[in-house]
Design a protein around this motif. Structure first.
Motif, PDB file in Angstrom:
ATOM      1  N   UNK A  52      34.400  10.411 -69.223  1.00  0.00           N
ATOM      2  CA  UNK A  52      34.959  11.230 -70.353  1.00  0.00           C
ATOM      3  C   UNK A  52      34.686  10.331 -71.764  1.00  0.00           C
ATOM      4  N   UNK A  53      34.700   9.004 -71.577  1.00  0.00           N
ATOM      5  CA  UNK A  53      34.424   7.704 -72.713  1.00  0.00           C
ATOM      6  C   UNK A  53      32.759   8.034 -73.156  1.00  0.00           C
ATOM      7  N   UNK A  54      32.171   8.482 -72.353  1.00  0.00           N
ATOM      8  CA  UNK A  54      30.623   8.670 -72.572  1.00  0.00           C
ATOM      9  C   UNK A  54      30.511   9.498 -73.699  1.00  0.00           C
ATOM     10  N   UNK A  55      29.849   9.177 -74.905  1.00  0.00           N
ATOM     11  CA  UNK A  55      29.422  10.323 -75.920  1.00  0.00           C
ATOM     12  C   UNK A  55      28.154  10.719 -75.704  1.00  0.00           C
ATOM     13  N   UNK A  56      28.203  12.059 -75.436  1.00  0.00           N
ATOM     14  CA  UNK A  56      26.649  12.763 -75.424  1.00  0.00           C
ATOM     15  C   UNK A  56      26.580  13.532 -76.313  1.00  0.00           C
ATOM     16  N   UNK A  57      26.062  13.591 -77.514  1.00  0.00           N
ATOM     17  CA  UNK A  57      25.772  14.855 -78.512  1.00  0.00           C
ATOM     18  C   UNK A  57      25.469  15.981 -77.818  1.00  0.00           C
ATOM     19  N   UNK A  71      36.196  10.326 -85.441  1.00  0.00           N
ATOM     20  CA  UNK A  71      35.593  11.406 -84.499  1.00  0.00           C
ATOM     21  C   UNK A  71      35.511  10.963 -83.336  1.00  0.00           C
ATOM     22  N   UNK A  72      34.669   9.615 -82.961  1.00  0.00           N
ATOM     23  CA  UNK A  72      34.380   8.992 -81.930  1.00  0.00           C
ATOM     24  C   UNK A  72      35.347   8.132 -81.260  1.00  0.00           C
ATOM     25  N   UNK A  73      36.436   7.969 -81.661  1.00  0.00           N
ATOM     26  CA  UNK A  73      37.423   7.096 -81.138  1.00  0.00           C
ATOM     27  C   UNK A  73      37.427   7.266 -79.647  1.00  0.00           C
ATOM     28  N   UNK A  74      37.675   5.939 -79.201  1.00  0.00           N
ATOM     29  CA  UNK A  74      37.542   5.911 -77.562  1.00  0.00           C
ATOM     30  C   UNK A  74      36.220   6.506 -76.938  1.00  0.00           C
ATOM     31  N   UNK A  75      35.126   6.334 -77.727  1.00  0.00           N
ATOM     32  CA  UNK A  75      33.820   7.133 -76.931  1.00  0.00           C
ATOM     33  C   UNK A  75      32.760   5.743 -77.017  1.00  0.00           C
ATOM     34  N   UNK A  76      31.945   5.737 -76.017  1.00  0.00           N
ATOM     35  CA  UNK A  76      30.814   4.676 -75.850  1.00  0.00           C
ATOM     36  C   UNK A  76      29.615   5.469 -75.900  1.00  0.00           C
ATOM     37  N   UNK A  77      28.776   5.082 -76.835  1.00  0.00           N
ATOM     38  CA  UNK A  77      27.708   5.857 -77.031  1.00  0.00           C
ATOM     39  C   UNK A  77      26.196   4.826 -77.238  1.00  0.00           C
ATOM     40  N   UNK A  78      25.149   5.161 -77.838  1.00  0.00           N
ATOM     41  CA  UNK A  78      24.131   4.282 -77.602  1.00  0.00           C
ATOM     42  C   UNK A  78      23.420   4.434 -78.869  1.00  0.00           C
ATOM     43  N   UNK A  79      22.364   3.568 -78.936  1.00  0.00           N
ATOM     44  CA  UNK A  79      21.358   3.943 -80.249  1.00  0.00           C
ATOM     45  C   UNK A  79      20.432   4.945 -79.821  1.00  0.00           C
ATOM     46  N   UNK A  80      19.900   5.608 -80.924  1.00  0.00           N
ATOM     47  CA  UNK A  80      19.065   6.633 -80.998  1.00  0.00           C
ATOM     48  C   UNK A  80      18.239   7.002 -79.662  1.00  0.00           C
ATOM     49  N   UNK A  81      17.319   6.041 -79.271  1.00  0.00           N
ATOM     50  CA  UNK A  81      16.295   6.281 -78.084  1.00  0.00           C
ATOM     51  C   UNK A  81      16.858   5.690 -77.118  1.00  0.00           C
TER      52      UNK A  81
END
Length: 98
Positions: A52-57, A71-81
């Motif tokens: 659930x830590x993975x932010x997937x739009x 909004x994205x607190x406690x989330x892990x995301x990545x750069x665009x591509x």
């Protein structure tokens, strides 16, 4: 040039340490030089380790404005591509987001 790393070990380190000093989002950059089958394995590792830590739009997120750090607190995301590309590969193949 850097040496190859075991992705799962790196993602586990992020999952264990990402929010120890701050609740704000962690953005990771993955340099990807692999084929589609291995990209799917990478996406699987990311989903399984980060959960659930993975932010997937969502599809709606992709059309809208950028989400705030609040909004994205406690989330892990990545750069665009990078990170989101793996999810897109899965969507194209299986018609579902990761």
């Amino acid at each position: 040039m850097c040496s190859a790393l075991v992705l799962q070990k790196c993602v586990e380190a992020v999952a264990e340490n990402a929010f120890k000093s701050s609740p704000y989002p962690v953005i990771i950059t993955l340099e990807n030089h692999t084929d589609e089958p291995n990209q799917k394995l990478m996406a699987k590792d990311l989903r399984e380790v980060l959960g659930s830590k993975l932010y997937v739009p969502t599809e709606e997120d992709r059309k809208g404005t950028w989400k705030s750090p609040e909004y994205l607190k406690h989330k892990v995301g990545g750069q665009s591509d990078t990170l989101f590309m793996f999810c897109h590969v899965l969507y194209l193949k299986f018609k579902r987001w990761c």
